[in-house]
Scaffold this active site. Structure first.
Site, PDB file in Angstrom:
ATOM      1  N   SER A  77       0.823  -1.209   0.000  1.00  0.00           N
ATOM      2  CA  SER A  77       0.000   0.000   0.000  1.00  0.00           C
ATOM      3  C   SER A  77       0.858   1.261   0.000  1.00  0.00           C
ATOM      4  O   SER A  77       0.521   2.254  -0.617  1.00  0.00           O
ATOM      5  CB  SER A  77      -0.957   0.008   1.192  1.00  0.00           C
ATOM      6  N   ARG A  78       1.995   1.217   0.673  1.00  0.00           N
ATOM      7  CA  ARG A  78       2.876   2.387   0.662  1.00  0.00           C
ATOM      8  C   ARG A  78       3.467   2.577  -0.729  1.00  0.00           C
ATOM      9  O   ARG A  78       3.506   3.675  -1.256  1.00  0.00           O
ATOM     10  CB  ARG A  78       4.008   2.209   1.670  1.00  0.00           C
ATOM     11  N   VAL A  79       3.930   1.511  -1.312  1.00  0.00           N
ATOM     12  CA  VAL A  79       4.515   1.590  -2.647  1.00  0.00           C
ATOM     13  C   VAL A  79       3.430   1.975  -3.652  1.00  0.00           C
ATOM     14  O   VAL A  79       3.641   2.801  -4.528  1.00  0.00           O
ATOM     15  CB  VAL A  79       5.184   0.256  -3.049  1.00  0.00           C
TER      16      VAL A  79
END
Length: 173
Positions: free
Chosen positions: A8-10
């Site tokens: 999700s961060r990427v």
């Protein structure tokens, strides 16, 4: 799990600026819709604002459905999410959301080519792009009305046309 490598961060970092701009409120709206939908199952006396939020959540959920192996170009994703989160589909019946989406994409491919091309090229968000998208959606809505009215269905008692009969000239001997 290493949160530094979290998908999700990427994923957020991989989004274009245009996509980030239109999905800001999407996650919150969907979360609120799910919570309200769960709550609404237990009570039937909901105020108008809550009913409107539930209807919008249903429609946003509909636009998030995508046929398998049919990815959408960025510009179409940006426009449909913007339309959903900014009230352009609020008056469209849930059963007609797929029709709205299909017709909007066709409209974008013909009349809205300039807006689509600008989003695809720049992959950014600006006040000018938002203004262009709003104008395109307003024009689309004027030419493509979607209402709660169902198409007229002939009643069982209505006279039916007689079946076609062959005339001697067209009948085979």
């Amino acid at each position: 799990m290493n949160s530094g490598l979290s998908v999700s961060r990427v994923g957020g970092d991989a989004q274009t600026k245009a996509m980030k701009a239109v999905v800001r409120s999407l996650k919150l709206e969907l979360a609120q819709y799910r919570e309200l939908a769960a709550f609404a199952q237990f009570g039937s006396d909901l105020d108008k604002a809550t009913q409107q939020q539930l209807r919008r959540g249903e429609k946003v959920t509909e636009i998030m459905k995508q046929p398998q192996y049919q990815p959408l170009p960025l510009e179409k994703e940006v426009v449909i999410i913007f339309a959903a989160t900014n009230g352009f589909i609020d008056d469209v019946p849930k059963e007609r959301v797929a029709d709205f989406e299909r017709d909007l994409y066709r409209f974008m491919d013909s009349v809205g080519k300039n807006v689509s091309a600008k989003i695809a090229k720049d992959k950014a968000w600006s006040a000018e792009i938002e203004k262009d998208i709003r104008a395109m959606l307003d024009e689309f809505k004027k030419t493509h009305p979607y209402t709660d009215e169902k198409p007229a269905v002939p009643s069982q008692d209505a006279p039916r046309p007689a079946p076609a009969t062959k005339t001697p000239a067209t009948a085979k001997a």
